[in-house]
Design an enzyme around this catalytic site. Sequence first.
Site, mmCIF file in Angstrom:
data_model
loop_
_atom_site.group_PDB
_atom_site.id
_atom_site.type_symbol
_atom_site.label_atom_id
_atom_site.label_comp_id
_atom_site.label_asym_id
_atom_site.label_seq_id
_atom_site.Cartn_x
_atom_site.Cartn_y
_atom_site.Cartn_z
ATOM 1 N N ASP A 10 -47.329 -15.433 -1.287
ATOM 2 C CA ASP A 10 -48.463 -16.275 -0.633
ATOM 3 C C ASP A 10 -48.662 -17.521 -1.284
ATOM 4 O OD1 ASP A 10 -50.953 -16.160 0.822
ATOM 5 O OD2 ASP A 10 -52.119 -15.934 -1.006
ATOM 6 N N SER A 11 -49.676 -18.551 -0.258
ATOM 7 C CA SER A 11 -50.163 -19.503 -0.909
ATOM 8 C C SER A 11 -50.907 -19.741 -2.243
ATOM 9 C CB SER A 11 -50.906 -20.258 -0.053
ATOM 10 O OG SER A 11 -52.192 -19.273 0.233
ATOM 11 N N CYS A 73 -48.914 -14.108 3.408
ATOM 12 C CA CYS A 73 -49.825 -15.225 4.133
ATOM 13 C C CYS A 73 -50.014 -15.401 5.556
ATOM 14 C CB CYS A 73 -49.289 -16.460 3.150
ATOM 15 S SG CYS A 73 -50.125 -18.119 3.517
ATOM 16 N N GLU A 151 -63.219 -16.482 -3.087
ATOM 17 C CA GLU A 151 -62.622 -17.048 -4.112
ATOM 18 C C GLU A 151 -63.652 -17.112 -5.279
ATOM 19 O OE1 GLU A 151 -59.668 -19.891 -3.999
ATOM 20 O OE2 GLU A 151 -58.154 -18.472 -2.980
ATOM 21 N N CYS A 185 -56.022 -13.156 7.488
ATOM 22 C CA CYS A 185 -55.784 -14.041 6.323
ATOM 23 C C CYS A 185 -55.900 -12.955 5.086
ATOM 24 C CB CYS A 185 -57.184 -15.017 6.363
ATOM 25 S SG CYS A 185 -57.048 -16.004 5.055
ATOM 26 N N HIS A 187 -57.669 -13.243 2.540
ATOM 27 C CA HIS A 187 -58.766 -13.066 1.908
ATOM 28 C C HIS A 187 -59.822 -12.102 2.671
ATOM 29 C CE1 HIS A 187 -57.252 -16.632 -0.293
ATOM 30 N NE2 HIS A 187 -58.192 -16.813 -0.986
HETATM 31 N N1 DGL Z 1 -53.298 -17.271 1.961
HETATM 32 C C1 DGL Z 1 -53.834 -17.895 3.193
HETATM 33 C C2 DGL Z 1 -53.855 -17.023 4.559
HETATM 34 O O1 DGL Z 1 -53.560 -16.063 4.562
HETATM 35 C C3 DGL Z 1 -55.284 -18.403 2.697
HETATM 36 C C4 DGL Z 1 -55.394 -19.293 1.731
HETATM 37 C C5 DGL Z 1 -54.974 -20.594 2.273
HETATM 38 O O2 DGL Z 1 -55.475 -21.354 2.857
HETATM 39 O O3 DGL Z 1 -53.574 -20.873 1.621
HETATM 40 O O4 DGL Z 1 -53.757 -17.697 5.458
#
Ligand code: DGL
Length: 265
Positions: A10-11, A73, A151, A185, A187
């Site tokens: 993931d990012s 992600c 976050e 997403c 989060h």
């Molecule tokens: N992990 C990213 C997503 O699911 C969210 C955080 C980011 O913008 O990198 O889209």
Amino acid sequence: MNEAAIGVFDSGLGGLTAVKELTKVLPMENIIYFGDTARVPYGTRSRETIKKYAEQDASFLLSKGVKMIIAACGTVSSNVPDLADILPVPFTGVITPAATAAVQATKNGRIGVIGTSATIKSGAYKREIQKQNDRISVYQQDCPLFVPLVENGFIDKNDEIVRLVVQRYLEELKSENIDTLILGCTHFPIIADAVSEYLGRSVTLIDSGRETALFAANLLNKNKLLSTSGSIGQCRYYVSDTVESFRHTAEIFLGKSVDGEVYKT
Ligand code: DGL
């Protein structure tokens, strides 16, 4: 190969919401997680940058000998749909699993999708849903502020700020009378309660991490790659930035304390 780990990337650390689901669905599997915490967020970046980062993330996992890769992600999954083509192991992102679950869930044929700006701009969820059923109407909304809210620990459905941001972003979707909403997403499952409170319990929320974990279990099974050891799997975590705050932030997404080694790449 069956005892090799599943690679998840993931990012940042949001992808741990998918790991949480994966450990429920496949408790016997080892997992290697990579969070690109030095370069998060991806959701505000261009497609070219997201593609470059995603290829690097996947290569890192391959260097660890994983038997399968999951892009947890939403931003990567929607902007780099052809990642599977360059990987020598089975791969899934979150789009197909979540879109499939939403198509199955909707009764009135009106589905909402929320994600980062890059995810919504890509139109990937809408395309996948309408590929499966072109009579379904899809309503999309990017919700960029949800990421920093989560976050920073703004997750309580009774928190005034959370309620205000949820209302601002979801007002239009609510007026479209959707009966299903994809949390597109990493989060967003963390604030599912606040979303549900605003939209009403009758709207089915689709957790892309949960659906992807179920999809991954099928994919492993089909490829005869399920672990046969019979023992409980271990998780190992890698991050590209400091490991210092990892445990604290990771707990928000995992919903429990971190059990496993953490390394900086
Ligand atoms: N992990 C990213 C997503 O699911 C969210 C955080 C980011 O913008 O990198 O889209």
